[in-house]
Design an enzyme around this catalytic site. Structure first.
Site, PDB file in Angstrom:
ATOM      1  N   ALA A 203     -16.522  11.973  -6.018  1.00  0.00           N
ATOM      2  CA  ALA A 203     -16.344  13.396  -6.355  1.00  0.00           C
ATOM      3  C   ALA A 203     -14.860  13.757  -6.336  1.00  0.00           C
ATOM      4  O   ALA A 203     -14.342  14.405  -7.253  1.00  0.00           O
ATOM      5  CB  ALA A 203     -17.112  14.269  -5.364  1.00  0.00           C
ATOM      6  N   TYR A 204     -14.185  13.331  -5.301  1.00  0.00           N
ATOM      7  CA  TYR A 204     -12.755  13.629  -5.132  1.00  0.00           C
ATOM      8  C   TYR A 204     -11.935  13.010  -6.271  1.00  0.00           C
ATOM      9  O   TYR A 204     -11.103  13.683  -6.903  1.00  0.00           O
ATOM     10  CB  TYR A 204     -12.317  13.081  -3.775  1.00  0.00           C
ATOM     11  CG  TYR A 204     -10.848  13.212  -3.454  1.00  0.00           C
ATOM     12  CD1 TYR A 204     -10.268  14.453  -3.218  1.00  0.00           C
ATOM     13  CD2 TYR A 204     -10.035  12.075  -3.347  1.00  0.00           C
ATOM     14  CE1 TYR A 204      -8.924  14.566  -2.897  1.00  0.00           C
ATOM     15  CE2 TYR A 204      -8.694  12.180  -3.019  1.00  0.00           C
ATOM     16  CZ  TYR A 204      -8.139  13.428  -2.804  1.00  0.00           C
ATOM     17  OH  TYR A 204      -6.805  13.529  -2.474  1.00  0.00           O
ATOM     18  N   LEU A 205     -12.169  11.720  -6.528  1.00  0.00           N
ATOM     19  CA  LEU A 205     -11.323  11.030  -7.520  1.00  0.00           C
ATOM     20  C   LEU A 205     -11.597  11.517  -8.938  1.00  0.00           C
ATOM     21  O   LEU A 205     -10.670  11.590  -9.752  1.00  0.00           O
ATOM     22  CB  LEU A 205     -11.522   9.511  -7.411  1.00  0.00           C
ATOM     23  CG  LEU A 205     -11.006   8.923  -6.090  1.00  0.00           C
ATOM     24  CD1 LEU A 205     -11.198   7.417  -6.043  1.00  0.00           C
ATOM     25  CD2 LEU A 205      -9.532   9.274  -5.883  1.00  0.00           C
TER      26      LEU A 205
ATOM     27  N   SER B 210     -12.299  14.558  -9.692  1.00  0.00           N
ATOM     28  CA  SER B 210     -11.583  15.844  -9.811  1.00  0.00           C
ATOM     29  C   SER B 210     -10.089  15.614  -9.997  1.00  0.00           C
ATOM     30  O   SER B 210      -9.423  16.338 -10.737  1.00  0.00           O
ATOM     31  CB  SER B 210     -11.845  16.727  -8.584  1.00  0.00           C
ATOM     32  OG  SER B 210     -11.211  16.206  -7.427  1.00  0.00           O
TER      33      SER B 210
END
Ligand SMILES: NC(=O)c1ccc[n+]([C@@H]2O[C@H](COP(=O)([O-])OP(=O)(O)OC[C@H]3O[C@@H](n4cnc5c(N)ncnc54)[C@H](OP(=O)(O)O)[C@@H]3O)[C@@H](O)[C@H]2O)c1
Length: 270
Positions: free
Chosen positions: A160-162, A164
């Protein structure tokens, strides 16, 4: 680093890398507008900026809230006839295997809301001013985006982080391609692991060597002052080149090493 001191809007300025960058820009005589949700922490950072010789204002705001962001932007535009730099640094990180995310689409939505959409929202809100400044000779605006070395490598557990951060990087590229010639430029900063509240949320990372927030803040200062297209470690740039030429091979080589590293770190933190 020779550019004259200017006005910088910094998001995620209540802690970690954003706070350090604000203090260092303050020490160079910059005016910094500090944005994040926690008002008390922002006030403390503003005090540190003033003690270092700079000027600071605080703007407590949840940057995922459209109306609240619009109100803060109106205040900033009113207070500052010229805004030189926007640093899109606010973010959240989630470390979770994709298999454990099957019922958690909200992880992806929440991460995109602050890491990507909030950065786009603020950039779009300031873009007309940046273009106006550039056209009438007051100097265009420069937009800095905090990203991560992990997007230069095949890193597991942070989907999810990467995703974004990849979206942010792509937006930065488009912005520069469309408006670079008119004086609106961008820098993407690819941080390695940095010892902050964000990295502290993962217990096994306590045993990992990391960059200091002070040094990482210096990378944001370099981005704001020198305006390069990117700020990266050599290892990050080499990985990126490797991924564009041999992504399959590099992924096969690196991912078992990363799993071994996680096991080693877990043993050390027990
Ligand atoms: N630490 C690392 O290892 C590392 C590595 C690579 C990249 N980065 C990137 O570096 C940047 C700074 O991270 P950091 O390590 O300094 O982490 P941090 O200390 O946790 O800072 C995150 C900042 O984002 C703000 N923020 C989060 N949600 C927000 C919201 N909804 N509205 C407004 N502000 C919000 C937080 O302030 P409030 O809670 O007060 O709102 C805080 O100031 C991030 O973009 C991160 O992805 C960090």
């Amino acid at each position: 680093m020779s550019r004259r001191p200017g006005v910088a809007v910094i998001t995620g300025a209540s802690s970690g890398i954003g706070a350090e960058a604000a203090v260092q820009l303050g020490a160079r005589g910059w005016t910094v507008c500090l944005l994040a949700r926690r008002a008390d922490e922002l006030a403390d950072v503003a005090e540190r900026v003033r003690a270092a010789g700079g000027t600071a204002s605080t703007h407590p705001v949840d940057l995922t809230d459209d109306d609240a962001t619009t109100a803060v932007v109106a205040t900033l535009l009113e207070a500052h006839p010229v805004i030189d730099v926007l640093v899109n640094n606010a973010a959240r990180s989630i470390r979770r295997p994709i298999r454990e995310s099957v019922d958690r689409l909200h992880d992806y939505e929440r991460t995109m809301a602050i890491n990507y959409l909030a950065a786009v929202r603020l950039t779009l809100a300031l873009l007309p001013r940046f273009l106006e400044q550039a056209a009438d000779g007051r100097g265009g605006g420069h937009v800095v985006f905090s990203s991560t070395m992990s997007s230069q490598l095949p890193i597991p557990l942070f989907s999810a982080y990467l995703a974004s951060k990849a979206a942010v990087e792509s937006f930065a590229r488009s912005l520069r391609a469309e408006h670079g010639h008119a004086g609106v430029t961008t820098t993407v900063v690819y941080f390695p692991m940095v010892r902050t509240e964000m990295s502290g949320a993962t217990a096994i990372y306590a045993a990992m060597p990391m960059m200091s927030p002070r040094k990482a803040g210096g990378w944001l200062v370099k981005a704001a002052v020198d305006r390069p297209t990117r700020v990266t470690s050599l290892a990050g740039a080499a990985s990126e080149a490797g991924m564009s030429i041999l992504p399959g091979v590099l992924t096969k080589v690196i991912t078992p090493q990363l799993r071994r590293m996680d096991r080693r770190l877990a043993r050390r933190t027990r």
